[in-house]
Design an enzyme around this catalytic site. Structure first.
Site, PDB file in Angstrom:
ATOM      1  N   SER A   1      31.599  21.592  66.002  1.00 33.75           N
ATOM      2  CA  SER A   1      30.640  20.935  66.602  1.00 33.75           C
ATOM      3  C   SER A   1      30.967  20.633  68.028  1.00 33.75           C
ATOM      4  CB  SER A   1      30.484  19.348  65.743  1.00 33.75           C
ATOM      5  OG  SER A   1      29.623  18.743  66.468  1.00 33.75           O
TER       6      SER A   1
ATOM      7  N   ASP B   1      30.552  18.107  70.716  1.00 30.51           N
ATOM      8  CA  ASP B   1      30.062  16.753  71.009  1.00 30.51           C
ATOM      9  C   ASP B   1      30.448  16.340  72.351  1.00 30.51           C
ATOM     10  OD1 ASP B   1      29.425  17.022  68.187  1.00 30.51           O
ATOM     11  OD2 ASP B   1      31.387  16.458  67.506  1.00 30.51           O
TER      12      ASP B   1
ATOM     13  N   SER C   1      25.937  20.034  66.599  1.00 34.37           N
ATOM     14  CA  SER C   1      26.558  19.477  68.004  1.00 34.37           C
ATOM     15  C   SER C   1      25.811  18.252  68.212  1.00 34.37           C
ATOM     16  CB  SER C   1      26.351  20.587  69.309  1.00 34.37           C
ATOM     17  OG  SER C   1      27.190  21.552  68.626  1.00 34.37           O
TER      18      SER C   1
END
Length: 320
Positions: free
Chosen positions: A254, A256, A216
């Site tokens: 992830s 983000d 992340s």
């Protein structure tokens, strides 16, 4: 062993815009940063606090989600109202709720009349190097980060919320950078913890992938330019784009996120959309350099279950 160095000191210059005097998010007037670090064997984690002046009055802000596989406390109200009303804190995944509660206590202690507050806390998963299930962050850690916030250049690498993070096959952490745009400044601070192939000024620097538990990135962008919440949303999206420049593969696991805010409180001020191009450039350049700093300022770290994340060899960066 190598001495941590900022990527610019290794001869890598991102973009043509000038940096602020510190080349950090704290070049933006009214922005301070404080950090608390826990680095003790199985525990490699911490707290990073981005504290804008005048937050209690509500500052124009926006959130951009590149991939929503994460926990960003307070994001829906920022989307709804277009303001932040608290500092922005970063930490490890399973500690995010304890940090939010401790931030709320800190805020209530300072405003006895408050009955509703929206703490904003983001995270990345530092479970590769830290025993994340122990959730070691206490209110004292949170309050120390907030109380120590200063306008100095923030420490980078293995500090605060970046103590246990990895990125692009190497040890990573906290990174920061800034750019001057006309009479204003754009600054970025990142908590880097994502996969991909490290890329420096367009050249890949392959590494053995780290089998980490989470991938992340949290990005905080600050400016003193007179932008409204809608325009800050456009800025935040460009911040996420900056991850692609350093080689993020934007993997399915992830989370983000980018948060953008302005400290500009001039009534009646405005910034035309047609003038945003250099702001976008400043944002992406700042994020790119901050991400690279998060790597080159990090040191090899051994943590949970004896796992090791190695610092990127600076010679690889110099050759890029």
């Amino acid at each position: 062993m190598q001495t941590p160095r900022r990527v610019r000191d290794l001869g890598v210059v991102v973009g043509a815009l000038s940096t602020g005097p510190l080349n950090a998010i704290t070049d933006v007037p009214g922005v301070r940063v404080g950090q608390t670090t826990i680095s003790a064997g199985e525990l490699q984690t911490g707290v990073t606090a981005i504290v804008p002046d005048w937050y209690a009055e509500g500052l124009p802000a926006a959130v951009a989600v590149g991939n929503g596989y994460g926990k960003l406390v307070g994001s829906t109200q920022v989307d709804e109202l277009g303001v932040i009303e608290t500092p922005v804190l970063l930490t490890g995944t399973l500690s995010v709720f304890r940090v939010a509660d401790a931030l709320l206590t800190w805020l209530l202690d300072r405003d006895p009349r408050a009955t509703s507050l929206n703490p904003v806390v983001g995270e990345t998963n530092d479970g590769h190097l830290s025993d994340i299930r122990r959730r070691p962050i206490t209110p004292d850690h949170v309050h120390a980060a907030l109380d120590s916030a200063s306008a100095d250049r923030p420490a980078e690498g293995c500090v605060g919320a970046g103590t246990g993070t990895t990125a692009l096959g190497f040890k990573a952490g906290i990174g920061t950078s800034s750019r001057v745009v006309g009479s204003g400044t754009v600054g970025a601070l990142v908590q880097a913890n994502f996969s991909g192939t490290l890329t420096v000024l367009g050249r890949p620097v392959p590494a053995t992938p780290i089998d980490a538990d989470g991938n992340s990135c949290m990005i905080v962008v600050a400016t003193d330019l007179p932008l409204d919440a809608r325009q800050l949303g456009r800025v935040a999206r460009r911040a996420v784009f900056g991850m692609g420049r350093v080689g993020s593969d934007f993997s399915p696991g992830s989370g983000d996120y980018a948060i953008a805010f302005t400290t500009n409180r001039s009534p009646g001020s405005a910034f035309a959309d047609r003038e945003l191009k250099p702001v976008f450039q400043a944002t992406m350049d700042s994020v790119e350099e901050a991400l690279l700093n998060s790597l080159t300022m990090a040191t090899t770290t051994t943590g949970h279950r004896g796992r090791t994340a190695r610092a990127v060899p600076h010679d690889l960066i110099r050759l890029a």
